[in-house]
Motif scaffolding. Sequence first.
Motif, PDB file in Angstrom:
ATOM      1  N   ALA A   4       0.831  -1.214   0.000  1.00 48.79           N
ATOM      2  CA  ALA A   4       0.000   0.000   0.000  1.00 48.79           C
ATOM      3  C   ALA A   4       0.858   1.254   0.000  1.00 48.79           C
ATOM      4  N   ASN A   5       1.940   1.239   0.774  1.00 52.51           N
ATOM      5  CA  ASN A   5       2.812   2.414   0.861  1.00 52.51           C
ATOM      6  C   ASN A   5       3.570   2.644  -0.444  1.00 52.51           C
ATOM      7  N   LYS A   6       4.063   1.573  -1.040  1.00 53.22           N
ATOM      8  CA  LYS A   6       4.807   1.705  -2.296  1.00 53.22           C
ATOM      9  C   LYS A   6       3.878   2.173  -3.413  1.00 53.22           C
ATOM     10  N   THR A   7       2.643   1.678  -3.409  1.00 50.28           N
ATOM     11  CA  THR A   7       1.662   2.111  -4.399  1.00 50.28           C
ATOM     12  C   THR A   7       1.319   3.584  -4.211  1.00 50.28           C
ATOM     13  N   MET A   8       1.192   4.007  -2.975  1.00 48.06           N
ATOM     14  CA  MET A   8       0.876   5.406  -2.692  1.00 48.06           C
ATOM     15  C   MET A   8       2.004   6.317  -3.169  1.00 48.06           C
ATOM     16  N   ALA A   9       3.223   5.823  -3.098  1.00 46.24           N
ATOM     17  CA  ALA A   9       4.378   6.635  -3.496  1.00 46.24           C
ATOM     18  C   ALA A   9       4.534   6.738  -5.009  1.00 46.24           C
ATOM     19  N   ARG A  46      -0.584  10.573  -9.456  1.00 45.03           N
ATOM     20  CA  ARG A  46      -0.141  11.849  -9.989  1.00 45.03           C
ATOM     21  C   ARG A  46      -0.443  12.945  -8.961  1.00 45.03           C
ATOM     22  N   GLU A  47      -0.066  14.190  -9.299  1.00 41.96           N
ATOM     23  CA  GLU A  47      -0.267  15.291  -8.360  1.00 41.96           C
ATOM     24  C   GLU A  47      -1.733  15.547  -8.058  1.00 41.96           C
ATOM     25  N   ASP A  48      -2.611  15.227  -9.009  1.00 41.01           N
ATOM     26  CA  ASP A  48      -4.048  15.447  -8.781  1.00 41.01           C
ATOM     27  C   ASP A  48      -4.722  14.248  -8.110  1.00 41.01           C
ATOM     28  N   PHE A  49      -3.932  13.237  -7.735  1.00 41.70           N
ATOM     29  CA  PHE A  49      -4.382  12.015  -7.067  1.00 41.70           C
ATOM     30  C   PHE A  49      -5.173  11.087  -7.981  1.00 41.70           C
ATOM     31  N   SER A  50      -5.042  11.275  -9.285  1.00 41.43           N
ATOM     32  CA  SER A  50      -5.467  10.229 -10.207  1.00 41.43           C
ATOM     33  C   SER A  50      -4.366   9.171 -10.241  1.00 41.43           C
ATOM     34  N   SER A  51      -4.730   7.980 -10.687  1.00 38.86           N
ATOM     35  CA  SER A  51      -3.787   6.865 -10.629  1.00 38.86           C
ATOM     36  C   SER A  51      -3.428   6.357 -12.020  1.00 38.86           C
ATOM     37  N   TYR A  52      -2.142   6.042 -12.196  1.00 42.03           N
ATOM     38  CA  TYR A  52      -1.727   5.242 -13.340  1.00 42.03           C
ATOM     39  C   TYR A  52      -2.305   3.837 -13.168  1.00 42.03           C
ATOM     40  N   HIS A  53      -2.412   3.114 -14.252  1.00 42.74           N
ATOM     41  CA  HIS A  53      -2.889   1.735 -14.153  1.00 42.74           C
ATOM     42  C   HIS A  53      -1.749   0.790 -13.777  1.00 42.74           C
ATOM     43  N   VAL A  54      -0.649   0.848 -14.530  1.00 45.50           N
ATOM     44  CA  VAL A  54       0.453  -0.104 -14.343  1.00 45.50           C
ATOM     45  C   VAL A  54       1.737   0.640 -14.007  1.00 45.50           C
ATOM     46  N   ILE A  55       2.403   0.194 -12.959  1.00 50.30           N
ATOM     47  CA  ILE A  55       3.768   0.645 -12.665  1.00 50.30           C
ATOM     48  C   ILE A  55       4.684  -0.556 -12.840  1.00 50.30           C
ATOM     49  N   ASP A  56       5.726  -0.375 -13.632  1.00 54.12           N
ATOM     50  CA  ASP A  56       6.712  -1.435 -13.815  1.00 54.12           C
ATOM     51  C   ASP A  56       7.928  -1.113 -12.953  1.00 54.12           C
ATOM     52  N   TYR A  57       8.330  -2.089 -12.150  1.00 51.54           N
ATOM     53  CA  TYR A  57       9.457  -1.897 -11.243  1.00 51.54           C
ATOM     54  C   TYR A  57      10.676  -2.686 -11.715  1.00 51.54           C
ATOM     55  N   ASP A  58      11.843  -2.102 -11.474  1.00 54.82           N
ATOM     56  CA  ASP A  58      13.104  -2.812 -11.714  1.00 54.82           C
ATOM     57  C   ASP A  58      13.268  -3.845 -10.608  1.00 54.82           C
ATOM     58  N   THR A  59      13.526  -5.078 -10.967  1.00 49.81           N
ATOM     59  CA  THR A  59      13.572  -6.147  -9.974  1.00 49.81           C
ATOM     60  C   THR A  59      14.816  -6.094  -9.094  1.00 49.81           C
ATOM     61  N   LEU A  60      15.867  -5.408  -9.563  1.00 48.27           N
ATOM     62  CA  LEU A  60      17.105  -5.341  -8.778  1.00 48.27           C
ATOM     63  C   LEU A  60      17.122  -4.135  -7.843  1.00 48.27           C
ATOM     64  N   SER A  61      16.761  -2.969  -8.375  1.00 48.94           N
ATOM     65  CA  SER A  61      16.796  -1.755  -7.557  1.00 48.94           C
ATOM     66  C   SER A  61      15.481  -1.485  -6.822  1.00 48.94           C
ATOM     67  N   GLY A  62      14.389  -2.033  -7.340  1.00 45.54           N
ATOM     68  CA  GLY A  62      13.078  -1.767  -6.754  1.00 45.54           C
ATOM     69  C   GLY A  62      12.491  -0.440  -7.172  1.00 45.54           C
ATOM     70  N   LYS A  63      13.142   0.262  -8.102  1.00 43.61           N
ATOM     71  CA  LYS A  63      12.655   1.570  -8.535  1.00 43.61           C
ATOM     72  C   LYS A  63      11.582   1.441  -9.619  1.00 43.61           C
ATOM     73  N   ALA A  64      10.648   2.399  -9.616  1.00 42.73           N
ATOM     74  CA  ALA A  64       9.644   2.458 -10.671  1.00 42.73           C
ATOM     75  C   ALA A  64      10.316   2.929 -11.954  1.00 42.73           C
ATOM     76  N   ILE A  65      10.232   2.128 -13.019  1.00 47.53           N
ATOM     77  CA  ILE A  65      10.938   2.459 -14.255  1.00 47.53           C
ATOM     78  C   ILE A  65       9.990   2.776 -15.400  1.00 47.53           C
ATOM     79  N   ASP A  66       8.699   2.509 -15.236  1.00 43.21           N
ATOM     80  CA  ASP A  66       7.747   2.817 -16.300  1.00 43.21           C
ATOM     81  C   ASP A  66       6.354   2.960 -15.712  1.00 43.21           C
ATOM     82  N   LYS A  67       5.551   3.843 -16.328  1.00 41.81           N
ATOM     83  CA  LYS A  67       4.184   4.078 -15.868  1.00 41.81           C
ATOM     84  C   LYS A  67       3.278   4.016 -17.082  1.00 41.81           C
TER      85      LYS A  67
END
Length: 397
Positions: free
Chosen positions: A204-209, A213-234
């Motif tokens: 829940a916390n990672k999704t919230m982060a 977007r700034e207006d609190f609308s949501s992307y559908h898919v976030i793709d994460y890098d499996t090694l760093s854990g960073k969001a790499i695509d939206k």
Amino acid sequence: MKNYLVCLAALISILSCKVSSPPSMSDIIDKSLDRAVEQSTLMYAVIDSIPEALPRSINPNGSLETSDSYFWTSGFYPGTLWYLYEYTKDDRFKEMAVKMSDRVEIQKFNTDNHDVGFMINCSFGNKLRLTEDSSCVDIIATTAKSLATRYRPTVGCTRSWSHPATSHWQFPVIIDNMMNLELLLKASKLTGNQQFHDIAISHANKTMANHFREDFSSYHVIDYDTLSGKAIDKRTWQGYSDNSAWSRGQSWALYGYTMMYRETKDKRYLEQANHIASFLINHPNLPDDKIPYWDFDDPKIPNTLRDASAAAIMASALIELSAFADAEQGKNYMAVAEKQLRTLSSDEYLAKKGENGNFILKHSVGFLPQNSEVDVPLTYADYYFIEALMRYKALKP
């Protein structure tokens, strides 16, 4: 004689006003629930004769489309039956709900689908709530263990898809996945297993982060890098575009963070839910009848499709959120939910007895970009509609 005529005219005027006044919410709720009883009984007569099948939608030719228990929507019809058992107190519905839930139980072992929360919590979660059958505890706990295998600590989320069509993403997480956290939190409370709780909080916390977007609308898919854990695509999969607000996704987000506040009492989740609600109810493209277009940013608006499923999920979430918010916000949320329930209970959306493939609601949109389940009934629209009606009935007896 003159006074008599004046009084008669006044009486006629009063009676005319009463005749033209809209039905009460109580009448609307009961009418829709009674229709749901009729439709779900007719559905059961059909589906009970098809081994292992569960209702999904209708095909383009109007015939019933079913799924086996492995499809993500399999738990919704059993869940609808449990709600109708709660409404009617009729043991026939209990028997029907038990039999349909049993068709889904095998999914407690499924480690290849993040939607086991939908499958098992809607069916056996409701069974446990209404019957206190202790056998449900092991089913829910086993399911949570299966779902937990999809969690990667580096990312901090459970993985959504594994199927080949999405193999171009490293670690996709969709906003829908917020809905499956309730099963983890429930399993943690039932078993004392802290791991389930921690996974839900982290997700829940990672999704919230990363999902909003700034207006609190949501992307559908976030793709994460499996090694760093960073969001790499939206991205999007089911919405109009990567940067659009796919309406059912926004409803999943609202429902998910409302649920997270209910289960944890962490005010960060309440604030998030309030922000999402504000985005939705104040959006210039939300129609007056409060049934969202399938995507808030479809350039064809107003000449595009509505999504009853998004409205049903949103209404259910707003009713629950109204009890957590401050008085002014709560009143506003309830007013929007009431308008949605009135609209969904109208002839435009509520199916007549024996029609619409025996589903309850018409006019939902499943996956428009792939022309799949477009302007049809959907089993999850029915489930969240009935849940919203029952939640309203509990808060506004």
